[in-house]
Design an enzyme around this catalytic site. Structure first.
Site, PDB file in Angstrom:
ATOM      1  CG  HIS A 163      63.579 -32.123  35.334  1.00 35.70           C
ATOM      2  ND1 HIS A 163      64.414 -32.572  34.332  1.00 35.70           N
ATOM      3  CD2 HIS A 163      63.509 -30.774  35.174  1.00 35.70           C
ATOM      4  CE1 HIS A 163      64.827 -31.565  33.613  1.00 35.70           C
ATOM      5  NE2 HIS A 163      64.301 -30.455  34.085  1.00 35.70           N
ATOM      6  CE  LYS A 186      61.012 -31.263  31.138  1.00 37.19           C
ATOM      7  NZ  LYS A 186      61.903 -31.307  32.269  1.00 37.19           N
ATOM      8  CG  ASP A 238      42.303 -42.734  24.818  1.00 36.06           C
ATOM      9  OD1 ASP A 238      41.862 -42.249  25.892  1.00 36.06           O
ATOM     10  OD2 ASP A 238      41.856 -42.429  23.702  1.00 36.06           O
ATOM     11  CG  HIS A 257      65.859 -27.091  27.963  1.00 36.89           C
ATOM     12  ND1 HIS A 257      64.745 -27.906  28.041  1.00 36.89           N
ATOM     13  CD2 HIS A 257      66.182 -26.794  29.258  1.00 36.89           C
ATOM     14  CE1 HIS A 257      64.406 -28.089  29.302  1.00 36.89           C
ATOM     15  NE2 HIS A 257      65.262 -27.429  30.070  1.00 36.89           N
ATOM     16  CE  LYS A 263      65.902 -31.465  29.541  1.00 37.80           C
ATOM     17  NZ  LYS A 263      66.804 -30.432  29.888  1.00 37.80           N
ATOM     18  CG  ASP A 270      77.752 -47.759  18.837  1.00 33.12           C
ATOM     19  OD1 ASP A 270      78.691 -46.944  18.941  1.00 33.12           O
ATOM     20  OD2 ASP A 270      77.673 -48.786  19.527  1.00 33.12           O
TER      21      ASP A 270
END
Length: 473
Positions: free
Chosen positions: A218, A220, A225, A391, A393, A398
């Site tokens: 899952h 991404k 470089d 969608h 995450k 704090d």
């Protein structure tokens, strides 16, 4: 149509029950949680007609070779007391606030390091503008990994950008998940290969495994470089730009980082690449970024000895003293995360969670609804995002800590999927995340403690039934 002889029907029934018992023994020995084991064992023994086929797709765990590769690389490359790691920590001493997250560092064998420049990419347009700019500037190599790549306008734009760099002599490596990108036509990869791009489908077995829907990759990840990296919640598809109703406008977040932690970002890619191809990549060390932020790349997955994603959330939640703001599309926490959230409320922490108001996966949405109402009764403030589908995450702790990555609060992320996130300690970056989340929460409707009683009784029954499937969601 002639009737099957009674003896043949009896033999088939006995064969199914025997196969169910064998599968139940396998589930008993290999399922990661007691709840999941109980569900599979009873289902396979009592109702093999309905559960045996789903278990072939969801119950198999055949990547011991990957686990061995992962553990050997961890032991060899990621020892916190290794002289090279100690020298790196001396060169990039972490923020003092990193001490309260040291359990995460020790669990993953990855150090907190300072010296990072961070950039918050608030939506799909900003994210892909930055990613395509980085791709266009690559001189040596590109690492590109997504759970989903669609052969649509955005996917073809990525394809063209990668082909252009490959034609310029840049080494281009692409990974995509075989299930997440199940509708990606073979021609997409063929065009890339013809243009000099190396592209592979990630699977938990090096050859195609049609009976494996669990343990998806899952992550991404984009690295240019070796010194400029991207991580977050966006995949490659027009829906992530908000162009596909009914989930539009799509709300998602990515981030860019430059600095020493990019080495761990590309190490996670290299491990996946080596598993699929058998060949490690030649990678460059990150350049100094002249930044101040402290960061740690948390790459988790089912090949880990522990349930590292769940433990990541538990420790991060326990570290909160004043505030814990979370956004997740799927609120199906395990018991440890659920308890940590409730304990945070008892500590006086401002705990807020933003979840969707519309569903992309109906069963997950139903289960999330019940968990949301139970957490509201425990004092957690939960909001449903109204404009479209959320969608992202993101976690804000704090006034100094924020994480951006691919981890959801559901069983797939917590136990079944390979995930990655950047945990960042920097008051300036956390302030940018705070501003972003304030705008997001302002577009949410808060769930009231009395809302559960207003639900139709049959709907309440339905969300309780959906929660029984939590180990599979």
């Amino acid at each position: 149509m002639p009737h099957l002889p009674f003896a043949l029907i009896s033999a088939l029934v006995l064969l199914l029950h025997a196969a169910g018992i064998v599968a139940a023994i396998h589930a008993l020995m290999h399922t990661r949680t007691p709840q999941g084991a109980v569900a599979w064992v009873f289902g396979l023994v009592l109702l093999p007609y309905f559960t045996l086929l789903p278990y072939l797709f969801l119950g198999s765990k055949r990547f011991s070779g990957y686990a061995e590769l992962h553990h050997s690389r961890q032991a060899r490359l990621q020892q916190l007391d290794d002289p090279a790691q100690l020298a790196l920590s001396a060169e990039y001493p972490p923020h003092p606030g990193a001490q309260r997250y040291q359990a995460i560092s020790k669990m993953l064998g990855v150090p907190f390091l300072s010296g990072h420049r961070l950039r918050l990419l608030v939506n799909g347009a900003a994210s892909f503008e930055a990613i395509f700019a980085a791709i266009a500037s690559a001189e040596h190599y590109l690492l590109v990994q997504f759970f989903i790549i669609h052969d649509d306008a955005l996917g073809r734009k990525l394809q063209a950008a990668l082909l252009e760099r490959a034609a310029a002599g840049v080494r281009v490596y692409v990974l995509y998940d075989g299930v997440g990108s199940h509708d990606l036509p073979p021609s997409y990869g063929a065009i890339l290969r013809a243009g000099g791009v190396e592209i592979h489908r990630f699977a938990t077995r090096r050859w195609r495994n049609r009976f494996q829907l669990n343990f998806r990759n899952h992550r991404k990840v984009v690295v240019m470089d070796g010194w400029r990296g991207f991580v977050g919640g966006l995949n490659v598809g027009e829906e992530y730009l908000g162009h596909k109703p009914p989930l539009a406008p799509w709300r998602d977040t990515h981030m860019e980082l430059q600095g020493p932690a990019v080495a761990d970002l590309q190490l996670a890619f290299d491990e996946n690449w080596q598993w699929i191809t058998g060949q490690p990549l030649k990678l460059s060390a990150p350049r100094p970024a002249a930044g101040q932020a402290t960061a740690l790349i948390a790459a988790t997955g089912p090949a880990d000895a522990q349930e590292t994603c769940s433990l990541f959330f538990v420790q991060a939640i326990h570290a909160a003293r004043q505030r814990l703001w979370l956004t997740t599309p799927y609120l199906v926490p395990d018991s440890a995360v659920n308890a940590a959230l409730q304990l945070a409320v008892f500590r006086g922490v401002d705990v807020r969670i933003l979840i969707p108001a519309i569903a992309d996966h109906r069963t997950v949405f139903l289960a999330s609804t019940l968990y949301a109402h139970e957490l509201v009764r425990a004092g957690v403030r939960i909001f449903r995002y109204q404009p479209g589908f959320i969608h992202q995450k993101v976690m804000l702790i704090d006034d100094d800590t924020a994480s951006v990555g691919s981890m959801n609060l559901d069983n797939r992320s917590l136990r079944l999927n390979f995930e990655i996130t950047s945990l960042n300690i920097d008051s300036t970056f956390a302030g940018e995340v705070e501003t972003m989340l304030q705008a997001d929460f302002a577009q949410g409707r808060e769930i009231d403690v009395a809302d559960y009683a207003r639900l139709h009784y049959l709907y309440r029954v339905l969300i309780h039934v959906a929660r029984l499937l939590s180990p599979l969601l």
